[in-house]
Design a protein around this motif. Structure first.
Motif, PDB file in Angstrom:
ATOM      1  N   THR A   4      -9.875-105.997 -62.906  1.00 20.20           N
ATOM      2  CA  THR A   4     -10.548-107.334 -63.624  1.00 20.20           C
ATOM      3  C   THR A   4      -9.985-109.077 -63.560  1.00 20.20           C
ATOM      4  O   THR A   4     -10.838-109.749 -62.621  1.00 20.20           O
ATOM      5  CB  THR A   4     -11.115-107.677 -65.228  1.00 20.20           C
ATOM      6  N   SER A   5      -8.766-108.882 -64.451  1.00 13.59           N
ATOM      7  CA  SER A   5      -7.851-110.057 -63.802  1.00 13.59           C
ATOM      8  C   SER A   5      -6.810-109.866 -63.882  1.00 13.59           C
ATOM      9  O   SER A   5      -6.474-109.111 -64.996  1.00 13.59           O
ATOM     10  CB  SER A   5      -8.673-110.972 -65.132  1.00 13.59           C
ATOM     11  N   LEU A   6      -6.525-110.519 -63.433  1.00 13.47           N
ATOM     12  CA  LEU A   6      -4.771-109.794 -63.669  1.00 13.47           C
ATOM     13  C   LEU A   6      -4.266-110.729 -64.739  1.00 13.47           C
ATOM     14  O   LEU A   6      -2.924-110.336 -65.820  1.00 13.47           O
ATOM     15  CB  LEU A   6      -3.258-110.949 -62.392  1.00 13.47           C
ATOM     16  N   SER A   7      -4.334-111.880 -65.587  1.00 11.82           N
ATOM     17  CA  SER A   7      -4.375-112.242 -66.710  1.00 11.82           C
ATOM     18  C   SER A   7      -4.375-111.524 -67.745  1.00 11.82           C
ATOM     19  O   SER A   7      -4.033-111.648 -68.827  1.00 11.82           O
ATOM     20  CB  SER A   7      -4.969-113.619 -66.907  1.00 11.82           C
ATOM     21  N   GLU A   8      -5.299-110.110 -67.662  1.00  8.39           N
ATOM     22  CA  GLU A   8      -5.410-109.124 -68.967  1.00  8.39           C
ATOM     23  C   GLU A   8      -4.900-107.997 -68.335  1.00  8.39           C
ATOM     24  O   GLU A   8      -4.833-107.001 -68.339  1.00  8.39           O
ATOM     25  CB  GLU A   8      -7.029-108.860 -68.312  1.00  8.39           C
ATOM     26  N   ALA A   9      -3.793-108.229 -67.312  1.00  9.64           N
ATOM     27  CA  ALA A   9      -2.540-107.171 -67.168  1.00  9.64           C
ATOM     28  C   ALA A   9      -2.312-106.552 -68.369  1.00  9.64           C
ATOM     29  O   ALA A   9      -1.828-107.020 -69.141  1.00  9.64           O
ATOM     30  CB  ALA A   9      -1.821-107.381 -65.694  1.00  9.64           C
ATOM     31  N   ARG A  10      -1.698-105.001 -68.245  1.00 14.90           N
ATOM     32  CA  ARG A  10      -0.685-104.538 -68.973  1.00 14.90           C
ATOM     33  C   ARG A  10      -0.600-103.117 -68.386  1.00 14.90           C
ATOM     34  O   ARG A  10      -0.860-102.535 -67.453  1.00 14.90           O
ATOM     35  CB  ARG A  10      -2.341-103.976 -70.044  1.00 14.90           C
ATOM     36  N   LEU A  31       0.936-108.461 -70.159  1.00 16.77           N
ATOM     37  CA  LEU A  31       1.734-109.691 -69.189  1.00 16.77           C
ATOM     38  C   LEU A  31       1.453-110.557 -69.538  1.00 16.77           C
ATOM     39  O   LEU A  31       2.450-111.234 -69.518  1.00 16.77           O
ATOM     40  CB  LEU A  31       1.566-108.672 -67.510  1.00 16.77           C
ATOM     41  N   SER A  32       0.679-111.401 -69.975  1.00 15.23           N
ATOM     42  CA  SER A  32      -0.231-112.441 -70.515  1.00 15.23           C
ATOM     43  C   SER A  32       0.655-112.622 -71.376  1.00 15.23           C
ATOM     44  O   SER A  32       1.075-113.896 -71.531  1.00 15.23           O
ATOM     45  CB  SER A  32      -1.427-112.775 -71.592  1.00 15.23           C
ATOM     46  N   ASP A  33       1.809-111.523 -72.404  1.00 16.03           N
ATOM     47  CA  ASP A  33       2.620-112.378 -73.362  1.00 16.03           C
ATOM     48  C   ASP A  33       4.032-112.815 -72.844  1.00 16.03           C
ATOM     49  O   ASP A  33       5.257-113.418 -73.714  1.00 16.03           O
ATOM     50  CB  ASP A  33       3.148-111.476 -74.049  1.00 16.03           C
ATOM     51  N   PHE A  34       4.743-113.482 -71.543  1.00 19.09           N
ATOM     52  CA  PHE A  34       5.735-113.288 -70.804  1.00 19.09           C
ATOM     53  C   PHE A  34       4.770-114.678 -69.503  1.00 19.09           C
ATOM     54  O   PHE A  34       4.619-114.288 -69.001  1.00 19.09           O
ATOM     55  CB  PHE A  34       5.803-111.882 -70.083  1.00 19.09           C
ATOM     56  N   GLU A  39      11.652-111.922 -69.103  1.00 18.97           N
ATOM     57  CA  GLU A  39      11.168-112.001 -70.061  1.00 18.97           C
ATOM     58  C   GLU A  39      10.560-110.720 -70.939  1.00 18.97           C
ATOM     59  O   GLU A  39      10.823-109.866 -71.989  1.00 18.97           O
ATOM     60  CB  GLU A  39      10.456-113.028 -70.040  1.00 18.97           C
ATOM     61  N   PHE A  40       9.835-110.043 -69.329  1.00 20.72           N
ATOM     62  CA  PHE A  40       9.142-108.355 -69.311  1.00 20.72           C
ATOM     63  C   PHE A  40      10.043-107.302 -69.987  1.00 20.72           C
ATOM     64  O   PHE A  40       9.643-106.515 -70.738  1.00 20.72           O
ATOM     65  CB  PHE A  40       8.562-108.168 -68.612  1.00 20.72           C
ATOM     66  N   TYR A  41      11.225-107.537 -68.778  1.00 17.50           N
ATOM     67  CA  TYR A  41      12.023-107.058 -69.037  1.00 17.50           C
ATOM     68  C   TYR A  41      13.449-107.019 -69.936  1.00 17.50           C
ATOM     69  O   TYR A  41      13.218-105.564 -71.409  1.00 17.50           O
ATOM     70  CB  TYR A  41      12.880-106.756 -67.719  1.00 17.50           C
ATOM     71  N   LYS A  42      13.140-107.596 -70.754  1.00 15.64           N
ATOM     72  CA  LYS A  42      14.128-107.868 -72.196  1.00 15.64           C
ATOM     73  C   LYS A  42      13.236-107.468 -73.079  1.00 15.64           C
ATOM     74  O   LYS A  42      13.854-106.682 -74.323  1.00 15.64           O
ATOM     75  CB  LYS A  42      14.243-109.697 -72.361  1.00 15.64           C
ATOM     76  N   LEU A  74       7.682-102.505 -60.953  1.00 19.35           N
ATOM     77  CA  LEU A  74       6.746-104.345 -60.949  1.00 19.35           C
ATOM     78  C   LEU A  74       7.485-104.907 -59.972  1.00 19.35           C
ATOM     79  O   LEU A  74       8.475-105.378 -60.061  1.00 19.35           O
ATOM     80  CB  LEU A  74       6.848-104.677 -62.210  1.00 19.35           C
ATOM     81  N   SER A  75       6.542-105.537 -59.360  1.00 21.24           N
ATOM     82  CA  SER A  75       7.042-106.998 -57.844  1.00 21.24           C
ATOM     83  C   SER A  75       7.360-107.774 -58.657  1.00 21.24           C
ATOM     84  O   SER A  75       6.448-108.357 -59.538  1.00 21.24           O
ATOM     85  CB  SER A  75       5.751-106.596 -57.179  1.00 21.24           C
ATOM     86  N   GLU A  76       8.665-108.226 -57.370  1.00 21.21           N
ATOM     87  CA  GLU A  76       9.060-109.525 -58.508  1.00 21.21           C
ATOM     88  C   GLU A  76       7.939-110.884 -57.781  1.00 21.21           C
ATOM     89  O   GLU A  76       7.660-111.604 -58.506  1.00 21.21           O
ATOM     90  CB  GLU A  76       9.889-109.994 -57.159  1.00 21.21           C
ATOM     91  N   ASN A  77       7.043-110.410 -57.300  1.00 19.72           N
ATOM     92  CA  ASN A  77       6.099-111.590 -57.179  1.00 19.72           C
ATOM     93  C   ASN A  77       4.856-111.028 -57.878  1.00 19.72           C
ATOM     94  O   ASN A  77       3.895-112.516 -58.361  1.00 19.72           O
ATOM     95  CB  ASN A  77       5.283-111.421 -55.744  1.00 19.72           C
ATOM     96  N   PHE A  78       5.244-110.458 -59.268  1.00 19.59           N
ATOM     97  CA  PHE A  78       3.268-110.115 -60.089  1.00 19.59           C
ATOM     98  C   PHE A  78       3.021-112.072 -60.634  1.00 19.59           C
ATOM     99  O   PHE A  78       2.414-112.050 -60.626  1.00 19.59           O
ATOM    100  CB  PHE A  78       3.523-108.976 -60.524  1.00 19.59           C
ATOM    101  N   PHE A  79       4.136-112.112 -60.932  1.00 16.95           N
ATOM    102  CA  PHE A  79       3.952-113.246 -62.239  1.00 16.95           C
ATOM    103  C   PHE A  79       3.968-114.597 -61.389  1.00 16.95           C
ATOM    104  O   PHE A  79       3.388-115.531 -61.962  1.00 16.95           O
ATOM    105  CB  PHE A  79       4.924-113.872 -62.814  1.00 16.95           C
ATOM    106  N   ASP A  80       4.375-114.395 -60.118  1.00 17.83           N
ATOM    107  CA  ASP A  80       4.093-115.772 -59.622  1.00 17.83           C
ATOM    108  C   ASP A  80       2.237-115.484 -58.690  1.00 17.83           C
ATOM    109  O   ASP A  80       1.671-116.597 -58.751  1.00 17.83           O
ATOM    110  CB  ASP A  80       4.379-116.181 -57.456  1.00 17.83           C
ATOM    111  N   ILE A  81       1.290-114.471 -58.809  1.00 17.05           N
ATOM    112  CA  ILE A  81       0.361-114.506 -58.171  1.00 17.05           C
ATOM    113  C   ILE A  81      -0.495-114.274 -59.196  1.00 17.05           C
ATOM    114  O   ILE A  81      -1.162-115.376 -59.173  1.00 17.05           O
ATOM    115  CB  ILE A  81      -0.065-112.698 -57.568  1.00 17.05           C
TER     116      ILE A  81
END
Length: 177
Positions: A4-10, A31-34, A39-42, A74-81
């Protein structure tokens, strides 16, 4: 998978050690928290601080295309996308994912901003069906008198449009080039 939206990814993050010991102990991370992968892996490391060198196991996820995640990566590109897609409306985000899947665009390796730019060049909008799009093309490009429009075969015109210049999927229309 319906995204539905990457901003709602969990992601539900456990570890292989816990799993091998018969436990699915873990935690859902939004993932919207990071802001990025580090930061996610931390945060994962802090949650699983009881293990010396935890191997993370992504046991479940929501709103992440399969090409951006696997059981242990998790892809390196996730947060950029995700960040690049913030400029798109919710419907455009859905259309973007349809466009990526149809055109064999690799979300995990291609530049996020180049993908969004190319998508915008190809995206024509959302329509009820191909015939609905044909109606709009006639209205925008042709100055037909109302009398002629009553005899115009919109279905055949739509068929011709979608034989080469456009494609239609999940209510979205794109340039075929």
């Amino acid at each position: 998978m319906e995204v539905t939206s990457l901003s709602e990814a969990r992601i539900y993050v456990g570890t292989y050690a816990e799993y091998n010991d018969g436990s699915i102990k873990g935690k859902w991370f939004d993932l919207s928290d990071f802001s990025d992968k580090d930061e996610f892996y931390k945060a994962c490391a802090e949650f699983h601080a009881d293990e010396e060198d935890p191997e993370y196991m992504f046991q479940d996820w929501e709103n992440i295309p399969d090409e951006l995640i696997g059981e242990s990566w998790l892809s390196e590109n996730f947060f950029d996308i995700r960040d690049a897609m913030d400029d798109l409306s919710e419907d455009e985000q859905k259309a973007f994912l349809v466009w990526c899947n149809h055109g064999s665009h690799d979300l995990s390796t291609e530049d996020a901003h180049d993908l969004i730019s190319s998508f915008r060049d190809h995206y024509n909008g959302q329509y009820k069906d191909e015939k609905d799009f044909a109606y709009e093309i006639i209205e925008e490009l042709y100055d037909l008198p109302e009398f002629a429009k009553t005899y115009f075969d919109y279905e055949k015109f739509a068929r011709d449009l979608f034989m080469g210049d456009y494609w239609f999927e999940d209510s979205f229309v794109f340039w075929a080039s």
